[in-house]
Write an enzyme that holds these catalytic residues in place. Structure first.
Site, PDB file in Angstrom:
ATOM      1  N   ALA A 109     -26.774   4.123  94.195  1.00 59.11           N
ATOM      2  CA  ALA A 109     -26.330   3.510  92.937  1.00 59.11           C
ATOM      3  C   ALA A 109     -26.745   4.307  91.705  1.00 59.11           C
ATOM      4  CB  ALA A 109     -26.890   2.085  92.847  1.00 59.11           C
ATOM      5  N   CYS A 130     -35.167  17.467  93.261  1.00 57.09           N
ATOM      6  CA  CYS A 130     -36.315  17.317  94.146  1.00 57.09           C
ATOM      7  C   CYS A 130     -37.090  18.612  94.278  1.00 57.09           C
ATOM      8  CB  CYS A 130     -35.856  16.859  95.533  1.00 57.09           C
ATOM      9  SG  CYS A 130     -34.735  15.481  95.452  1.00 57.09           S
TER      10      CYS A 130
HETATM   11  N1  PLP Z   1     -28.188  12.952  99.034  1.00 52.66           N
HETATM   12  C1  PLP Z   1     -27.792  13.675  97.980  1.00 52.66           C
HETATM   13  C2  PLP Z   1     -26.651  14.615  98.131  1.00 52.66           C
HETATM   14  C3  PLP Z   1     -28.450  13.545  96.751  1.00 52.66           C
HETATM   15  O1  PLP Z   1     -28.046  14.274  95.707  1.00 52.66           O
HETATM   16  C4  PLP Z   1     -29.528  12.627  96.654  1.00 52.66           C
HETATM   17  C5  PLP Z   1     -30.290  12.496  95.385  1.00 52.66           C
HETATM   18  O2  PLP Z   1     -30.412  13.427  94.614  1.00 52.66           O
HETATM   19  C6  PLP Z   1     -29.895  11.883  97.782  1.00 52.66           C
HETATM   20  C7  PLP Z   1     -29.200  12.071  98.957  1.00 52.66           C
HETATM   21  C8  PLP Z   1     -31.014  10.902  97.738  1.00 52.66           C
HETATM   22  O3  PLP Z   1     -30.615   9.709  97.127  1.00 52.66           O
HETATM   23  P1  PLP Z   1     -31.700   8.701  96.507  1.00 52.66           P
HETATM   24  O4  PLP Z   1     -32.249   9.368  95.282  1.00 52.66           O
HETATM   25  O5  PLP Z   1     -30.920   7.454  96.192  1.00 52.66           O
HETATM   26  O6  PLP Z   1     -32.726   8.465  97.557  1.00 52.66           O
END
Ligand code: PLP
Length: 383
Positions: free
Chosen positions: A197, A322
């Site tokens: 979301a 990240c």
């Molecule tokens: N997958 C992708 C491609 C993403 O860009 C991200 C977040 O940057 C995630 C998964 C992880 O999602 P969440 O931040 O809701 O855990």
């Protein structure tokens, strides 16, 4: 204080006005436990199921196929651990988000064998590569729909056809696709699809996994019988309401907003490439999400560019959020065949609802000034 211009929507998005209007009253009024049988509980249940219908509609799924959970990372983990068993084989790619790659490495420690496919220089994996990697014991293929760093859109429907023919399940991480481009899980042919979301102007900490009806999934969190026994834990109803409202907005506006953002993104790329020498758009030759641009500035350190732009009032990113702060070059760009130096010289601009032409033009000017300055003072090699 300089104006803050936000060009990092792939990291996260601000809450939109309509989401705030749905969220705030829900936080105040919808406090019942959706499992309680009294009226407060039933009111919460109704809101939760309404939100589930909205999320399902955004994906072209049925409400029963939607598992609400804490976000993209949990959705990816549930898909991978919910399907793969020790002794089985999983195919994924070298350009996945850490949520999939981290789960894949953990699966390897648990006796699952994992193949990591390499993309082409343009940034996508081919259905033929998936076909060639299949083994009799392959249980799952996991290929992201759109890449968070480059925006490159993978040929999911083609990969799904290969998987269907082989009788292997297909998961796709759609966190960067849903809300940016129209998504229909049936047209794509996926069995599992992750969404989050906070990439679509709703709060952090909520997302969904689409699980095609008929797919049997081993839960990873045990407790009560929530979410049709696929994910235990008292449901976060106000956040679900906000997520549902965001999904509803997307159903009505995704095409129009995608066209607007594509025009802005093209303006940004044309502007930067024409005023800053030695720049290249990574993934330019592939289909991409309309809001994402990843540009290599030869002789400039990406992290230094991010800081220089931040000082000028612009939020952008080098690599995925990240890995920001880490010195390693982006695994995505390396997998696409860029050198470590090219990868370290790359910056991601991700546009969203708050951006307009004036902001884009200001960004082009700031990028040109920052690149000029950094190249003059840098000891970073231009090789
Ligand atoms: N997958 C992708 C491609 C993403 O860009 C991200 C977040 O940057 C995630 C998964 C992880 O999602 P969440 O931040 O809701 O855990």
């Amino acid at each position: 204080m300089q104006p803050r211009y936000y060009f990092d929507h792939n990291a996260t998005t601000p809450l939109s006005g309509e989401v705030m209007q749905a969220l705030v009253p829900a936080l105040q009024e919808v406090y019942g436990n959706a499992s309680s049988i009294h009226q407060c509980g039933q009111a919460a249940r109704q809101k939760l199921e309404g939100a589930r219908r909205q999320v399902a509609a955004m994906l072209g799924a049925t409400p029963k196929e939607i598992v609400l959970l804490s976000g993209g990372t949990e959705a990816d983990n549930l898909a991978m651990f919910g399907i793969a068993r020790p002794g089985s084989h999983v195919i994924t790619t070298g350009i996945e988000h850490a949520a999939v790659l981290g789960a894949a490495r953990r699966l390897e420690q648990r006796g699952v064998s994992v193949s990591y496919l390499k993309p082409s220089r343009a940034g996508f994996v081919s259905p033929q590569d998936v076909r060639e990697a299949l083994r009799p014991e392959t249980a799952l293929v996991s290929v992201m729909h759109a890449n968070n760093e480059t925006g490159v859109v993978q040929p999911i429907a083609g990969i799904a056809a290969v998987c269907r023919e082989a009788g292997v399940l297909l998961h796709s991480d759609g966190v960067q696709a849903a809300g940016r481009i129209a998504v229909n899980v049936r047209a794509l042919g996926v069995d599992l699809y992750s969404v989050s979301a906070h990439k679509m102007y709703a709060p952090k900490g909520i997302g969904a996994l689409y699980v095609r009806s008929g797919v049997s999934l081993e839960p990873q969190i045990f407790g009560g019988r929530h979410e049709r026994e696929r994910r235990a834990g008292t449901e976060n109803v106000p956040s679900a309401v906000a997520f549902g409202r965001a999904a509803e907005w997307i159903c009505g506006h995704v095409g129009e907003e995608a066209a607007r953002l594509a025009a802005l993104r093209d303006r940004l790329e044309r502007g930067i490439v024409s005023v800053v020498s030695d720049t290249r758009v990574n993934g330019a030759n592939a289909e991409r999400t309309p809001n994402t641009s990843n540009i290599c500035f030869t002789g400039v350190e990406g992290e230094a560019m991010v800081i220089a732009l931040d000082l000028r009032g612009f939020a952008v990113s080098s690599g995925s959020a990240c890995s920001s702060g880490a010195v390693e070059p982006s695994h995505v760009l390396l997998a696409m065949g860029l050198s470590p130096q090219e990868a370290r010289s790359s910056v991601r601009f991700s546009l969203g609802r708050g951006n307009d032409e004036a902001q884009v033009d200001a960004l082009i000017e700031a990028v040109a000034a920052a690149a000029g300055h950094l190249r003059r003072v840098s000891t970073y090699s231009h090789a």
